[in-house]
Design an enzyme around this catalytic site. Structure first.
Site, PDB file in Angstrom:
ATOM      1  N   ASP A   1      -0.253   5.012   0.986  1.00 11.43           N
ATOM      2  CA  ASP A   1      -0.534   5.968   2.066  1.00 11.43           C
ATOM      3  C   ASP A   1      -0.436   5.283   3.430  1.00 11.43           C
ATOM      4  OD1 ASP A   1      -1.161   8.044   0.242  1.00 11.43           O
ATOM      5  OD2 ASP A   1      -3.201   7.314   0.028  1.00 11.43           O
TER       6      ASP A   1
ATOM      7  N   ASP B   1       0.867  -1.174   0.000  1.00  9.03           N
ATOM      8  CA  ASP B   1       0.000   0.000   0.000  1.00  9.03           C
ATOM      9  C   ASP B   1       0.909   1.232   0.000  1.00  9.03           C
ATOM     10  OD1 ASP B   1      -2.282   1.713   0.503  1.00  9.03           O
ATOM     11  OD2 ASP B   1      -1.651   1.754   2.601  1.00  9.03           O
TER      12      ASP B   1
HETATM   13  C1  BG6 Z   1      -6.149   5.744   0.246  1.00 15.23           C
HETATM   14  C2  BG6 Z   1      -6.149   6.420   1.593  1.00 15.23           C
HETATM   15  O1  BG6 Z   1      -4.859   5.320  -0.068  1.00 15.23           O
HETATM   16  O2  BG6 Z   1      -6.589   6.646  -0.760  1.00 15.23           O
HETATM   17  C3  BG6 Z   1      -7.507   7.020   1.890  1.00 15.23           C
HETATM   18  O3  BG6 Z   1      -5.824   5.458   2.585  1.00 15.23           O
HETATM   19  C4  BG6 Z   1      -7.932   7.942   0.744  1.00 15.23           C
HETATM   20  O4  BG6 Z   1      -7.425   7.735   3.094  1.00 15.23           O
HETATM   21  C5  BG6 Z   1      -7.907   7.155  -0.552  1.00 15.23           C
HETATM   22  O5  BG6 Z   1      -9.242   8.432   0.977  1.00 15.23           O
HETATM   23  C6  BG6 Z   1      -8.319   7.988  -1.766  1.00 15.23           C
HETATM   24  O6  BG6 Z   1      -7.374   8.985  -1.999  1.00 15.23           O
HETATM   25  P1  BG6 Z   1      -7.560  10.177  -3.034  1.00 15.23           P
HETATM   26  O7  BG6 Z   1      -6.173  10.776  -3.128  1.00 15.23           O
HETATM   27  O8  BG6 Z   1      -8.004   9.577  -4.320  1.00 15.23           O
HETATM   28  O9  BG6 Z   1      -8.572  11.102  -2.464  1.00 15.23           O
HETATM   29 MG    MG Z   2      -2.786   3.041   3.686  1.00 12.82          MG
END
Ligand code: BG6
Ligand code: MG
Length: 217
Positions: free
Chosen positions: A16, A14
């Site tokens: 984030d 993953d």
């Molecule tokens: C995930 C995160 O990787 O991406 C979430 O853990 C986030 O918190 C999701 O909401 C979507 O991200 P984005 O950048 O498309 O808004």
């Molecule tokens: Mg994550």
């Protein structure tokens, strides 16, 4: 370990919260959203949002707000959150890699395994480029390539397929409850990064990527 003797053929990470601390930026941006609509928001509730896509996260926040919202309002709130998030990530550099993350990527490749990235974020490629690590992955699956957000297994299954591997040959690494569920439903072994009392479905939980060692799996 010889280059081909290990139990796994790939590790799928993953982004984030595992490779970099963008999970905190998502938290800050959603906190502002929640405050603006009068919805309660804290670190514990935020655990439910990790790994969940943008509109799915917003739906969870708004379910706790004192009124309902039109589709137009929802899109405006999601857009404002994303603009705030993009401001927060705009200054990221390779110095924002989490401790141990780059070593883990290098160790996986040095052992002859492939590397994959599975992120439901629409900002994943921007973050990878800011960190300067796009070429560290043999495949990257982001929001644009899947129909179902974590906890659905689609994203990890897609990453395995793009690597030409069976799920059973892949190890998944996640900081989110939804992400660990996605890995397990894909039929992979799950490494959780965080707290064992939160990531209860993981096969093993490590406190940070500094403790990631391939030989443990
Ligand atoms: C995930 C995160 O990787 O991406 C979430 O853990 C986030 O918190 C999701 O909401 C979507 O991200 P984005 O950048 O498309 O808004
Ligand atoms: Mg994550």
């Amino acid at each position: 370990m010889s280059r081909t003797a290990g139990r796994y053929k790939a590790v799928i990470f993953d982004l984030d919260g595992v490779i970099t601390d963008t999970a905190h930026y998502h938290y800050l941006a959603w906190k502002r959203t929640a405050d603006s609509v009068g919805a309660p928001f804290d670190e514990e509730f935020n655990e439910q949002l990790k790994g969940v896509d943008r509109m799915g996260s917003l739906a969870l926040i708004l379910a706790r707000a004192p009124r309902s919202f039109s589709n137009e309002e929802k899109l405006a709130l999601a857009d404002a959150k994303n603009r705030h998030y993009q401001e927060l990530i705009a200054t990221m550099t390779p110095g924002d890699l989490l401790p141990g993350a780059l070593d883990a990527l290098e160790a996986v490749r040095a052992a002859g395994l492939k590397t994959g990235l599975a992120s439901v974020s629409k900002n994943a490629f921007t973050v990878l480029d800011r960190l300067g690590i796009r070429d560290r992955f043999d495949t990257v699956v982001d929001a644009a390539q899947i129909a179902n957000s974590k906890p659905h297994p689609e994203i990890f299954l897609t990453a395995a397929a793009q690597l030409g591997l069976a799920p059973v040959d892949c190890l998944g690494v996640e900081d989110a409850v939804a992400g660990v569920a996605s890995i397990k439903d894909a039929g992979m072994v799950a490494v959780g990064v965080g707290k064992p009392e939160v990531l209860t479905q993981a096969d093993r939980v490590i406190p940070s990527m500094l403790e990631f060692r391939l030989e443990d799996y």
